[in-house]
Enzyme design. Structure first.
Site, mmCIF file in Angstrom:
data_model
loop_
_atom_site.group_PDB
_atom_site.id
_atom_site.type_symbol
_atom_site.label_atom_id
_atom_site.label_comp_id
_atom_site.label_asym_id
_atom_site.label_seq_id
_atom_site.Cartn_x
_atom_site.Cartn_y
_atom_site.Cartn_z
ATOM 1 N N HIS A 18 -56.375 42.402 -53.080
ATOM 2 C CA HIS A 18 -55.370 42.053 -52.082
ATOM 3 C C HIS A 18 -55.049 43.203 -51.136
ATOM 4 O O HIS A 18 -54.756 42.960 -49.961
ATOM 5 C CB HIS A 18 -54.129 41.522 -52.796
ATOM 6 C CG HIS A 18 -54.374 40.220 -53.491
ATOM 7 N ND1 HIS A 18 -53.642 39.777 -54.568
ATOM 8 C CD2 HIS A 18 -55.321 39.255 -53.256
ATOM 9 C CE1 HIS A 18 -54.103 38.602 -54.954
ATOM 10 N NE2 HIS A 18 -55.122 38.267 -54.183
ATOM 11 N N HIS A 41 -62.469 30.120 -53.227
ATOM 12 C CA HIS A 41 -61.967 29.858 -54.586
ATOM 13 C C HIS A 41 -60.496 30.248 -54.600
ATOM 14 O O HIS A 41 -60.113 31.283 -55.124
ATOM 15 C CB HIS A 41 -62.760 30.655 -55.615
ATOM 16 C CG HIS A 41 -64.213 30.304 -55.695
ATOM 17 N ND1 HIS A 41 -65.128 30.716 -54.750
ATOM 18 C CD2 HIS A 41 -64.906 29.573 -56.598
ATOM 19 C CE1 HIS A 41 -66.335 30.260 -55.078
ATOM 20 N NE2 HIS A 41 -66.221 29.565 -56.189
ATOM 21 N N SER A 99 -54.447 35.014 -52.751
ATOM 22 C CA SER A 99 -55.094 35.332 -51.474
ATOM 23 C C SER A 99 -54.779 34.333 -50.362
ATOM 24 O O SER A 99 -54.627 34.750 -49.200
ATOM 25 C CB SER A 99 -56.612 35.479 -51.665
ATOM 26 O OG SER A 99 -57.161 34.365 -52.318
ATOM 27 N N GLU A 117 -60.314 24.673 -53.414
ATOM 28 C CA GLU A 117 -60.107 24.771 -54.854
ATOM 29 C C GLU A 117 -60.665 23.510 -55.515
ATOM 30 O O GLU A 117 -60.332 22.399 -55.113
ATOM 31 C CB GLU A 117 -58.624 24.934 -55.188
ATOM 32 C CG GLU A 117 -58.306 24.951 -56.655
ATOM 33 C CD GLU A 117 -59.131 25.968 -57.445
ATOM 34 O OE1 GLU A 117 -59.687 25.596 -58.493
ATOM 35 O OE2 GLU A 117 -59.216 27.129 -57.000
ATOM 36 N N ASP A 142 -65.769 22.113 -53.856
ATOM 37 C CA ASP A 142 -66.494 23.315 -54.228
ATOM 38 C C ASP A 142 -66.563 24.265 -53.030
ATOM 39 O O ASP A 142 -66.924 23.865 -51.915
ATOM 40 C CB ASP A 142 -67.898 22.931 -54.688
ATOM 41 C CG ASP A 142 -68.741 24.133 -55.034
ATOM 42 O OD1 ASP A 142 -68.591 24.660 -56.140
ATOM 43 O OD2 ASP A 142 -69.543 24.553 -54.167
ATOM 44 N N ASP A 168 -64.181 34.539 -54.200
ATOM 45 C CA ASP A 168 -63.521 35.096 -55.383
ATOM 46 C C ASP A 168 -63.649 34.102 -56.536
ATOM 47 O O ASP A 168 -62.673 33.504 -56.976
ATOM 48 C CB ASP A 168 -62.048 35.373 -55.042
ATOM 49 C CG ASP A 168 -61.250 35.842 -56.237
ATOM 50 O OD1 ASP A 168 -61.849 36.399 -57.176
ATOM 51 O OD2 ASP A 168 -60.015 35.629 -56.235
#
Length: 285
Positions: A18, A41, A99, A117, A142, A168
């Protein structure tokens, strides 16, 4: 390796990730052109450090908790701590920003964010967390598939020539995940070559990263940079000793920013034998 973020929110890996994400955003927003950010992600985007999941591991105490207590003086670290403070002012003193929240905090009114997500419960919470922010589009899909579908980004008549892709993943199968990352980034660079790409990776067994780095060095980018923070000695096979960021097409002078900040993070968060490094895989011309 199973990396479920609710258990690890605010730990040393989040601190590195971050701090880096905000430094990237600040560098990119220094120019007036609008930006697009894709978080492949995203998780739920906002975490409670007093939840059962976070309390079960207590990792935030050795991450964001320790950093707040000592608050080393560096602009990138101060920026990150200010963002956490802003999140807590809005959502409560036990909150921690993921994030997507940091992207929304750092980017501007004319910028756009897509947060992906795959897990239904996490995606539903992500959507609820950003329901009032019209800049953020939540995709229950995805993230690697989204890189194919959403790049290059366009909203109406606006094409985004600049921006950031943050990758991520949970690394449930680490070597297989590296294959997915390299393949997805290589394809994305064909469609959106001018963007910056940031890939977070865990460091457990150092030798398992060698092939990933070799393949990353062959990607068709102008430059590529590694930024790593080790909070334990780099020789234990039983735990995540640290983590890193692979930065493709990083903004100008980002290496200098991180080169000064990482030793301070190492000093605060690391035990004896901790380390940090900045290394070019492919130096800028």
């Amino acid at each position: 390796m199973n990396y479920r973020h609710a258990f690890h929110a605010g730990n040393h890996a989040d601190v590195l990730k971050h701090v880096t994400v905000l430094a990237l955003c600040d560098a990119l927003t220094s120019k007036p052109a609008p930006l697009f950010a894709l978080d492949t992600h995203a998780g739920r985007g906002l975490y409670a450090l007093d939840s059962n999941s976070a309390q079960r591991t207590g990792e935030a105490e050795g991450g964001i908790g320790r950093l707040i207590a000592e608050a080393p003086k560096h602009p990138a670290i101060t920026r990150y701590l200010a963002a956490v403070k802003a999140c807590r002012a809005q959502h409560g003193n036990a909150s921690y920003p993921g994030s997507p929240w940091l992207l929304a905090h750092a980017l501007r009114e004319g910028d756009r964010i897509a947060a992906c997500e795959l897990l239904p419960e996490e995606a539903a919470q992500l959507k609820a967390n950003f329901a009032a922010d019209t800049r953020v589009a939540v995709h229950a899909r995805d993230g690697y598939e989204a890189m194919k579908a959403l790049l290059p980004p366009k909203f109406g008549d606006v094409r985004f020539n600049r921006g950031l892709v943050l990758i991520d993943p949970p690394y449930e199968a680490q070597l297989q995940e590296f294959d997915h990352i390299i393949g997805a980034v290589r394809e994305a660079l064909v469609r959106w070559p001018q963007a910056s790409y940031a890939v977070w990776y865990p460091i457990k067994l150092r030798r398992s990263l060698n092939q990933f780095f070799r393949r990353a060095a062959t990607l068709p980018v102008k430059s590529s940079l590694l930024a790593e923070l080790m909070v334990h000695p780099d020789d234990s096979p039983l735990r995540m000793n640290g983590s890193g960021m692979l930065l493709l097409n990083p903004p100008w002078q980002l290496d200098q920013t991180l080169r000064a900040a990482l030793p301070l993070l190492q000093k605060v968060l690391g035990e004896t034998g901790a380390s940090s490094r900045i290394e070019w895989l492919k130096p800028a011309d």
